[in-house]
Design a protein around this motif. Sequence first.
Motif, mmCIF file in Angstrom:
data_model
loop_
_atom_site.group_PDB
_atom_site.id
_atom_site.type_symbol
_atom_site.label_atom_id
_atom_site.label_comp_id
_atom_site.label_asym_id
_atom_site.label_seq_id
_atom_site.Cartn_x
_atom_site.Cartn_y
_atom_site.Cartn_z
ATOM 1 N N GLN A 184 8.775 0.431 2.906
ATOM 2 C CA GLN A 184 8.691 1.728 3.575
ATOM 3 C C GLN A 184 7.292 1.874 4.141
ATOM 4 N N PRO A 185 7.156 2.572 5.221
ATOM 5 C CA PRO A 185 5.809 2.764 5.771
ATOM 6 C C PRO A 185 4.895 3.453 4.764
ATOM 7 N N ALA A 186 3.641 3.097 4.800
ATOM 8 C CA ALA A 186 2.654 3.667 3.887
ATOM 9 C C ALA A 186 2.012 4.912 4.497
ATOM 10 N N LYS A 187 2.814 5.669 5.239
ATOM 11 C CA LYS A 187 2.290 6.833 5.958
ATOM 12 C C LYS A 187 1.666 7.865 5.023
ATOM 13 N N SER A 188 2.298 8.134 3.894
ATOM 14 C CA SER A 188 1.744 9.148 2.985
ATOM 15 C C SER A 188 0.411 8.673 2.394
ATOM 16 N N ALA B 78 0.781 -1.232 0.000
ATOM 17 C CA ALA B 78 0.000 0.000 0.000
ATOM 18 C C ALA B 78 0.815 1.285 0.000
ATOM 19 N N SER B 79 2.130 1.185 -0.024
ATOM 20 C CA SER B 79 2.918 2.415 0.046
ATOM 21 C C SER B 79 3.012 3.140 -1.292
ATOM 22 N N ARG B 80 2.685 2.445 -2.407
ATOM 23 C CA ARG B 80 2.801 3.097 -3.720
ATOM 24 C C ARG B 80 2.037 2.320 -4.778
ATOM 25 N N GLY B 81 1.936 2.892 -5.940
ATOM 26 C CA GLY B 81 1.395 2.221 -7.111
ATOM 27 C C GLY B 81 -0.017 1.680 -6.963
ATOM 28 N N LEU B 82 -0.211 0.464 -7.448
ATOM 29 C CA LEU B 82 -1.531 -0.152 -7.435
ATOM 30 C C LEU B 82 -2.057 -0.364 -6.019
ATOM 31 N N GLY B 83 -1.175 -0.704 -5.087
ATOM 32 C CA GLY B 83 -1.617 -0.906 -3.707
ATOM 33 C C GLY B 83 -2.177 0.373 -3.106
ATOM 34 N N ALA B 84 -1.503 1.493 -3.331
ATOM 35 C CA ALA B 84 -1.973 2.774 -2.815
ATOM 36 C C ALA B 84 -3.291 3.171 -3.477
ATOM 37 N N ALA B 85 -3.401 2.947 -4.785
ATOM 38 C CA ALA B 85 -4.636 3.269 -5.504
ATOM 39 C C ALA B 85 -5.789 2.385 -5.040
ATOM 40 N N THR B 86 -5.513 1.113 -4.794
ATOM 41 C CA THR B 86 -6.544 0.193 -4.311
ATOM 42 C C THR B 86 -7.024 0.599 -2.928
#
Length: 67
Positions: free
Chosen positions: A44-48, A18-26
């Motif tokens: 890296q933490p998905a803080k953002s 979930a920190s970037r890309g498809l995971g963050a968008a999902t």
Amino acid sequence: MTLDLFALDGKVALVTGASRGLGAATAAALAGAGAAVALHSNEQPAKSTAERICNESGRRTELFTAD
């Protein structure tokens, strides 16, 4: 409305990567549909991502970092 069929109010979604890309968008899409979101990342933490979700949808998020 058709989108009511996809409502996730009262549900919790676990999103890996979930920190970037498809995971963050999902994660953002699931929160937009009403779910609280548990964000997992191993690099890296998905803080953002969590901050963006809270600001945009007001949904609850939890962060998990593990390998």
